[in-house]
Every structure is written in C-alpha cells, then in structure tokens.
Design a protein around this motif. Sequence first.
Motif, PDB file in Angstrom:
ATOM      1  N   LYS A  32       0.834  -1.208   0.000  1.00  0.00           N
ATOM      2  CA  LYS A  32       0.000   0.000   0.000  1.00  0.00           C
ATOM      3  C   LYS A  32       0.862   1.249   0.000  1.00  0.00           C
ATOM      4  O   LYS A  32       1.865   1.324   0.694  1.00  0.00           O
ATOM      5  N   GLN A  33       0.451   2.227  -0.802  1.00  0.00           N
ATOM      6  CA  GLN A  33       1.162   3.497  -0.890  1.00  0.00           C
ATOM      7  C   GLN A  33       0.285   4.555  -1.536  1.00  0.00           C
ATOM      8  O   GLN A  33      -0.794   4.255  -2.031  1.00  0.00           O
ATOM      9  N   VAL A  34       0.766   5.774  -1.514  1.00  0.00           N
ATOM     10  CA  VAL A  34       0.056   6.895  -2.126  1.00  0.00           C
ATOM     11  C   VAL A  34       0.796   7.287  -3.402  1.00  0.00           C
ATOM     12  O   VAL A  34       2.020   7.410  -3.412  1.00  0.00           O
ATOM     13  N   SER A  39      -4.318  14.878 -12.008  1.00  0.00           N
ATOM     14  CA  SER A  39      -5.404  15.795 -11.671  1.00  0.00           C
ATOM     15  C   SER A  39      -5.077  16.674 -10.469  1.00  0.00           C
ATOM     16  O   SER A  39      -5.811  17.611 -10.172  1.00  0.00           O
ATOM     17  N   GLY A  40      -3.989  16.342  -9.775  1.00  0.00           N
ATOM     18  CA  GLY A  40      -3.628  17.080  -8.574  1.00  0.00           C
ATOM     19  C   GLY A  40      -4.052  16.363  -7.301  1.00  0.00           C
ATOM     20  O   GLY A  40      -3.720  16.797  -6.204  1.00  0.00           O
ATOM     21  N   THR A  41      -4.769  15.276  -7.431  1.00  0.00           N
ATOM     22  CA  THR A  41      -5.178  14.498  -6.272  1.00  0.00           C
ATOM     23  C   THR A  41      -4.167  13.395  -6.000  1.00  0.00           C
ATOM     24  O   THR A  41      -3.288  13.115  -6.821  1.00  0.00           O
ATOM     25  N   GLU A  42      -4.270  12.778  -4.834  1.00  0.00           N
ATOM     26  CA  GLU A  42      -3.434  11.635  -4.505  1.00  0.00           C
ATOM     27  C   GLU A  42      -4.314  10.412  -4.378  1.00  0.00           C
ATOM     28  O   GLU A  42      -5.454  10.487  -3.918  1.00  0.00           O
ATOM     29  N   TRP A  43      -3.773   9.257  -4.777  1.00  0.00           N
ATOM     30  CA  TRP A  43      -4.500   7.991  -4.758  1.00  0.00           C
ATOM     31  C   TRP A  43      -3.815   7.035  -3.799  1.00  0.00           C
ATOM     32  O   TRP A  43      -2.626   6.759  -3.951  1.00  0.00           O
ATOM     33  N   GLU A  44      -4.556   6.535  -2.819  1.00  0.00           N
ATOM     34  CA  GLU A  44      -4.030   5.462  -1.986  1.00  0.00           C
ATOM     35  C   GLU A  44      -4.328   4.161  -2.719  1.00  0.00           C
ATOM     36  O   GLU A  44      -5.491   3.834  -2.965  1.00  0.00           O
ATOM     37  N   ILE A  45      -3.277   3.444  -3.089  1.00  0.00           N
ATOM     38  CA  ILE A  45      -3.454   2.192  -3.822  1.00  0.00           C
ATOM     39  C   ILE A  45      -3.061   1.036  -2.907  1.00  0.00           C
ATOM     40  O   ILE A  45      -2.191   1.169  -2.046  1.00  0.00           O
ATOM     41  N   ASP A  84      -5.315   8.533 -14.306  1.00  0.00           N
ATOM     42  CA  ASP A  84      -4.860   9.741 -13.619  1.00  0.00           C
ATOM     43  C   ASP A  84      -3.424   9.614 -13.107  1.00  0.00           C
ATOM     44  O   ASP A  84      -2.694  10.602 -13.074  1.00  0.00           O
ATOM     45  N   THR A  85      -3.012   8.414 -12.716  1.00  0.00           N
ATOM     46  CA  THR A  85      -1.659   8.236 -12.186  1.00  0.00           C
ATOM     47  C   THR A  85      -0.633   7.959 -13.279  1.00  0.00           C
ATOM     48  O   THR A  85       0.568   7.938 -13.002  1.00  0.00           O
TER      49      THR A  85
END
Length: 142
Positions: A32-34, A39-45, A84-85
């Motif tokens: 798990k990581q960010v 888009s300027g957002t962060e995704w926790e995957i 987005d990433t």
Amino acid sequence: MPEKQWKTYEEVAAYLLNQFAEHFDLGRFEGKQVVAGESGTEWEIDAKGCANNGSNFIVVECKRHTKTGISQAITAALAWSIQDTGASGGILVSPIGLQEGAKKVAAKAGIVEVVLNQDSTTSDYVLQFLNQVCLGFSDNMN
C-alpha cells in the motif's frame, strides 16, 4: 485486537502477487502506498506492480467482497485511477471476481482480474489469474 480482514487480504494479495510478478511481466510488487495523480489528487493504492526498468507501473486494487462480484462502478474507479496516475494498467483482486459490466470495463482499461480466496494466507491460498491457478498449502501435523 485482530487485524481487519480486508487489511490482511490486501497484504496477502500484495505478497502473493510479488511471488508471481514475472507472470505479469513485472519485476516486483510493493505494498500500500500513495501515488500522485495528474489531476492534482493523490491515490491510496493497495499495491503497486513495478516494471524491472522502473519506467512502468500498474495499480492494484483489492476488494474482499464475499457475497457479490466486483461492480462496474468499482472497476471504473480503478480505470480512472490508472489513467490519472499514468499507470500502464491495473489488477483487481477479489474472492468472487468481476460482474459482467465490470469485465467489459476491465477489458477496455487494461485491468487484469485476479481471484484470491477470501481466507488466504501467504502459505495457504488459491490464486487464479491469466488462465492459471496457483495453490499454496501448509501441512499442519500434530
């Protein structure tokens, strides 16, 4: 206090995917990581699959749904996070698999369906992906 089942499921999935990384043409899987999005957002995957050359990665989403398959909406959300990433694809891990609409979205978005039984551990599991079935079991002798 015992760990939440979904958290353990994510950790086991990342561990097992790492054991079979070469089947996905990847060098390794990380937990798990960010990840920052364009888009300027962060995704926790839940996990990240990394290519040997470090240039490509894939997003892993784990859903320990035990009553129904993964929906089209959840799959579409993963598809957007991939876009987005800047990831090159994704993996969706679940005990039941994808519903019909979700399968269509996954095919279009480059998402691989992985079925991992709900009570898997790093040694006892049934893992299905890319027309393969991998089994792990431990022998408990008393």
